[in-house]
Structure formats: C-alpha cells, structure tokens
Design an enzyme around this catalytic site. Structure first.
Site, PDB file in Angstrom:
ATOM      1  N   ILE A  19       0.815  -1.220   0.000  1.00  0.00           N
ATOM      2  CA  ILE A  19       0.000   0.000   0.000  1.00  0.00           C
ATOM      3  C   ILE A  19       0.844   1.264   0.000  1.00  0.00           C
ATOM      4  CG2 ILE A  19      -2.034  -1.021   1.049  1.00  0.00           C
ATOM      5  CD1 ILE A  19      -1.133  -0.024   3.759  1.00  0.00           C
ATOM      6  N   GLY A  20       2.175   1.133   0.079  1.00  0.00           N
ATOM      7  CA  GLY A  20       3.021   2.312   0.028  1.00  0.00           C
ATOM      8  C   GLY A  20       4.476   1.925   0.032  1.00  0.00           C
ATOM      9  N   GLY A  22       8.755   3.753  -0.316  1.00  0.00           N
ATOM     10  CA  GLY A  22       9.654   4.879  -0.492  1.00  0.00           C
ATOM     11  C   GLY A  22      11.065   4.364  -0.697  1.00  0.00           C
ATOM     12  N   GLY A  23      12.019   5.252  -0.569  1.00  0.00           N
ATOM     13  CA  GLY A  23      13.390   4.872  -0.846  1.00  0.00           C
ATOM     14  C   GLY A  23      13.964   3.861   0.108  1.00  0.00           C
ATOM     15  N   MET A  24      13.455   3.829   1.346  1.00  0.00           N
ATOM     16  CA  MET A  24      14.044   2.946   2.348  1.00  0.00           C
ATOM     17  C   MET A  24      13.087   1.875   2.835  1.00  0.00           C
ATOM     18  SD  MET A  24      16.182   5.615   4.689  1.00  0.00           S
ATOM     19  CE  MET A  24      16.399   4.355   5.949  1.00  0.00           C
ATOM     20  N   VAL A  27       5.237  -0.405   2.943  1.00  0.00           N
ATOM     21  CA  VAL A  27       4.164  -0.677   3.900  1.00  0.00           C
ATOM     22  C   VAL A  27       3.188  -1.649   3.246  1.00  0.00           C
ATOM     23  CG1 VAL A  27       2.322   0.293   5.320  1.00  0.00           C
ATOM     24  CG2 VAL A  27       4.397   1.614   4.920  1.00  0.00           C
ATOM     25  N   LYS A  42       5.304  -2.356   8.290  1.00  0.00           N
ATOM     26  CA  LYS A  42       6.266  -1.476   7.621  1.00  0.00           C
ATOM     27  C   LYS A  42       7.623  -2.153   7.622  1.00  0.00           C
ATOM     28  CE  LYS A  42       7.862   3.242   7.285  1.00  0.00           C
ATOM     29  NZ  LYS A  42       7.631   4.627   7.704  1.00  0.00           N
ATOM     30  N   ASP A 139       7.251  14.320  10.016  1.00  0.00           N
ATOM     31  CA  ASP A 139       6.760  14.033   8.665  1.00  0.00           C
ATOM     32  C   ASP A 139       5.238  14.061   8.623  1.00  0.00           C
ATOM     33  OD1 ASP A 139       7.076  13.548   5.967  1.00  0.00           O
ATOM     34  OD2 ASP A 139       7.233  11.383   6.183  1.00  0.00           O
TER      35      ASP A 139
END
Length: 511
Positions: A19-20, A22-24, A27, A42, A139
């Site tokens: 569902i998500g 990023g670079g690191m 999720v 996560k 964030d």
C-alpha cells in the site's frame, strides 16, 4: 531484498497488499496468523544506507519503537510489534479502516473549511500527546493521516519520528533530513534543531492545502521547494477562498511563520484558536468519514444502527478486482487451508475478493459462484461480521426461493441465518418478524417440517418477546413450547430444562 505477497514476516505476519513504498522501505497490509487479524507491516531496509550509518539506523529504530509504543492516545496508530529479520527492520501496526487525508481531500473539492478545522483540531490533540513524550513527528502530511469511518483522525508513521535528544536530530548522517519537502519547516530543511514548532509548521502546510486545494510552496525540484519555504511568503487562503473565516487565515499564516518563535507556542494553543471555529453540538449527516462528527456528537457510538455505512472493500478485494485473471480454484484451496488453520479473517477477505472474478468467469448464477457465496456468508458469520453477512444471506435466500419456491429448505435456512444476524445486531423487532414468518414452514410436515428447528425458532421468538418487553406473550409462547418439547423429547431434555428456568424467572418478575 525482494518482497512479495504471501511472504511471512517473523513467522507470523503474512504480507497481503503493498500500500506504500519509499526509498528505504515499504508498507503492506498483512494478516497476523496468531491472532487472526489484519495489521499493517512497515519494512525498512537499512542496507540502503552505507556502513556504520545502517547500524546507527537500526539502533535508533529499535529505540524509537520502544518510545513511540509508550505514547497513549486514541489518535495514534497502535504499535503491535517491532523487530528485525535478515537485513530488514519491521514494524507491525494497527490496520486502520478509512481513507488517508490526501484521498479524502481529492474526493471533496473544495474541502469544507469546517472539515479542515475539525481535522486540524484532532491533529492538535495527537501532537500534544506526542510532544509531551517528547517526540517530534517530523513528517506530518496528508498521506500520514487517516480519516476513519466514524470521522476520527489517526496519525501514522511515528516510526520515523526522532526522540528529542541532542544526539538524535537526524536518523542518518547523509545530510538528507527526514521529512517531505512540501511540508518541511525552514529549520528542518536547513538541518537545524527540530522541535514541536516543526510539526506545527507542517500542520500549517496541511491546513493551507485543505483550504486552498494545494500546498503553499510547490516546485519541480525538492531544492526549489525548500528554497521557497525559506524565502517566500505563503499566499493567504482567503484570496483563494473568501468564505474561509479571517481568524482561520490568520492562524494558518502564524503556523507558516519562517521563524519558529513567531509560530504558536504549542499544539494546545493552536487547539484553543480552532475550538472557536468548531461546529456546535448537533446531528451529524450520518455519512462516513465526516471529521466534524466527533465534535457534533462527542463519544457517541458508531456506527449508528440506522445509518450503517457500506463496508469498505478490504485491500485483498481491491487487489483481486485489479488482477487480470485471478485463479479461482487456487483461491478456493487457499480458503480451505486458512479455515482449517482457524484464520477466518484472512479467509473472509479472499472470498470477498474472488467472488467478482468468479462471477465474471463462470456467471453470476453458476454453481461455482453460488457455492462461493454460501461459503462467504458462512465465514462472515463465523467471523462475527453479521452486518456484512446479512445482505449475502438475503440474496442467497431470494435466489433460491425464485428457483425452488418459498418453502425450499435451503432458502428457509438462509432466512433463518439472516434472522440470527438481525438478532446478533440487536434488532429484535426485525428478527422477531423474520422468525415468525419462518415458523409455519418448519411446523408444516408437508412443506419443510423440522421439529427441532421449529422448537428453536419458537424459543427464539419467546426470548425476543422478552427483549421487547412483552412478558405475557413471551410466557404463553414458552409455556406451550415446554409442553411440546416434553411430549416429543422428554422432560429431561436440555431444552426443556432451559425453558423451565426462563419460565421460573419470568413468573417471579411478571408482577
């Protein structure tokens, strides 16, 4: 490291839907095999950070998980578990049913300013609890805020928050600050010390976006956006939407002050200003995802029985709907395996996901789809999801009755189970009406006569009459039932003993 659906993390959490990412990290929605519940997992990959910085990230991740797990507030996603597996760190969190604020904004354009105030007020309560630890979220943005079905707001991703000590101003030494450029305070962009005032700036960006439809500072590059945060004033929101109250515009401009000293002193202070703009007590619309609802009816139960929102499709459903050619047979085998292991929640989601695909492949009224729908309804009942099971059972009953007649035993069985759902949902009048309409069929030996089911239906009718306060009718119903049970099954039958106890109690309170 490649991550795929079906992988089990820590021997317990089966990944389901991405569902998500990023670079690191990524999720996923997942299933907790031990407690048979949906969770969010996560996965962070320190191997993306070189050398000693990866070790530092691991140490701080574990430390921050311990600290953030101690923050107790209903507006924060609950942390269930954390640890490492191979090269990855994992964080297991509460699965939140709702829409993230970014999607919520996209679906409601322009976003009602009253909603923006209600969202911000709830966020202030969360930030106040977080800052008291002390933790800085670092964030805060719409993608990290969920609006739940009851209108309450939940903040996600405290996993990247930094504990407010001198040695933890950054998670890495790469020179890249944690956060998202569009929501980043000037001091955070420059790599300076962060504090509660940093989150308040992000709250100002978020409020500006809700009110105007866009962030105050946008650009084609991250550096360009950060430069605008540092040097450009934001456009006052009333120039874009004149209906926004002047006091709200003033508050947004204060939150977006370049100098932290010129911003409100705390989330508590921001809340005090927002409180004056919150809606007065009243009746909500009844629609789900209305963030004003907690203020219109504080602590009121949700969902209202008369206004139950339609269940949102689980991520597994969405995934199956997007798949080109789902393997129905394999999904059925998987459901059998999961049910055999007692993992009902996961089986429910797979069944709900595969039904549209099966109907497309085999036809809506095919034996395959009918069998799957029966299993789906039965599994929903086993999982206690009576509100979702009820329409499935009614549909099955109507389809079967249309084919084989109203007295068909299978159709009657579906109606009986639908009545059980109504009973479990606390709708005694509707359940009573359904049982009464079924009783003649079970008592008629030439139609679908079933003495045991007839006795059970009569017992339920008696108990529902009690629930509705009609003690006289309840006593008469149960007394006649006792005579029939003793005649057919004997005075020592457990049902006879149960009815006698009820009649004894009823005799004591009738007067």
């Amino acid at each position: 490291m490649t991550v795929a659906a079906g992988r089990v993390v820590a021997g317990r959490y089966a990944l389901s839907t991405l569902i998500g990412q990023g670079g690191m990290g990524q999720v996923w929605t997942a299933y907790d095999g031990r407690l048979d519940r949906r969770v969010a997992v996560k996965l962070l990959r320190p191997d993306k950070v070189a050398g000693q910085e990866a070790d530092e990230l691991r140490r701080r991740f574990v430390r921050e998980c311990r600290v953030t797990a101690q923050v107790d507030h209903p507006g924060l996603v609950t942390v269930h578990d954390a640890g490492s597996e191979g090269e990855e760190l994992f964080l297991v969190m509460q699965y939140v049913d709702g829409a993230d604020l970014s999607d919520h904004l996209a679906e409601h354009d322009p976003y009602p300013w009253q909603w923006a105030v209600a969202v911000a007020a709830q966020l202030c309560a969360v930030l106040s609890a977080v800052h008291a630890v002390p933790i800085v979220h670092r964030d805060l943005k719409p993608r990290n805020v969920m609006v739940k079905q009851d209108g309450t707001v939940t903040v996600l991703d405290l996993g990247v928050a930094s504990v407010m000590d001198a040695d933890t101003t950054r998670l890495t030494h790469t020179g890249t600050p944690i956060g998202s450029p569009a929501y980043m305070a000037p001091e955070q962009a420059m790599g300076g010390a962060v504090g509660p005032y940093t989150d308040l700036y992000a709250l100002g960006v978020l409020l500006h976006e809700l009110l105007s439809g866009d962030v105050p500072f946008a650009g084609s590059t991250a550096l360009g956006v950060l430069h605008r945060h540092l040097y450009e004033p934001p456009v006052p929101v009333r120039r874009i939407r004149p209906e926004v109250p002047e006091a709200l515009e003033t508050l947004v401009l204060r939150l977006l002050a370049k100098d932290p000293l010129h911003r409100p002193a705390s989330a508590q202070e921001v809340y005090e200003h927002l409180e004056l703009l919150l809606p007065a007590r009243g009746t909500p619309t009844g629609a789900p995802l209305d963030p004003t609802r907690p203020f219109l009816r504080p602590h009121a139960p949700w969902p209202d029985r008369a206004r139950t929102p339609a269940p949102q499709p689980a991520p597994a459903v969405e995934r199956a709907e997007k798949a080109e050619k789902p393997d129905v047979a394999r999904a059925v085998d998987e459901v059998k395996r999961l049910l055999g292991e007692g993992r009902i929640t996961q089986a429910v989601d797979i069944l709900g996901a595969i039904l549209p695909a099966a109907a497309e492949q085999h036809g809506e009224h095919s034996p395959v789809v009918r069998t799957l729908r029966k299993q789906y309804a039965a599994t929903l009942m086993d999982d206690g999801q009576y509100r979702r099971a009820l329409p499935e059972l009614r549909r099955l009953a109507d389809e079967r009755a249309a084919e084989a007649g109203q007295a068909d035993p299978q159709s009657l069985r579906f109606r009986y189970e639908a009545a059980q759902c109504l009973e479990s949902l606390g709708e005694p009048a509707a359940a009573l009406a359904e049982y009464r309409s079924l009783l003649p069929y079970y008592e008629n030996q030439y139609v679908a006569g079933d003495p045991e089911l007839a006795h059970d239906v009569r017992r339920r009718i008696g108990h529902l009459l009690l629930a509705l306060g009609d003690r006289g009718a309840a006593h008469e119903t149960l007394a006649r039932l006792l005579m029939d049970v003793e005649r057919l099954r004997g005075p020592g039958h457990p049902l006879a003993a149960e009815i006698r106890r009820t009649l004894q109690w009823l005799g004591q309170v009738r007067g």
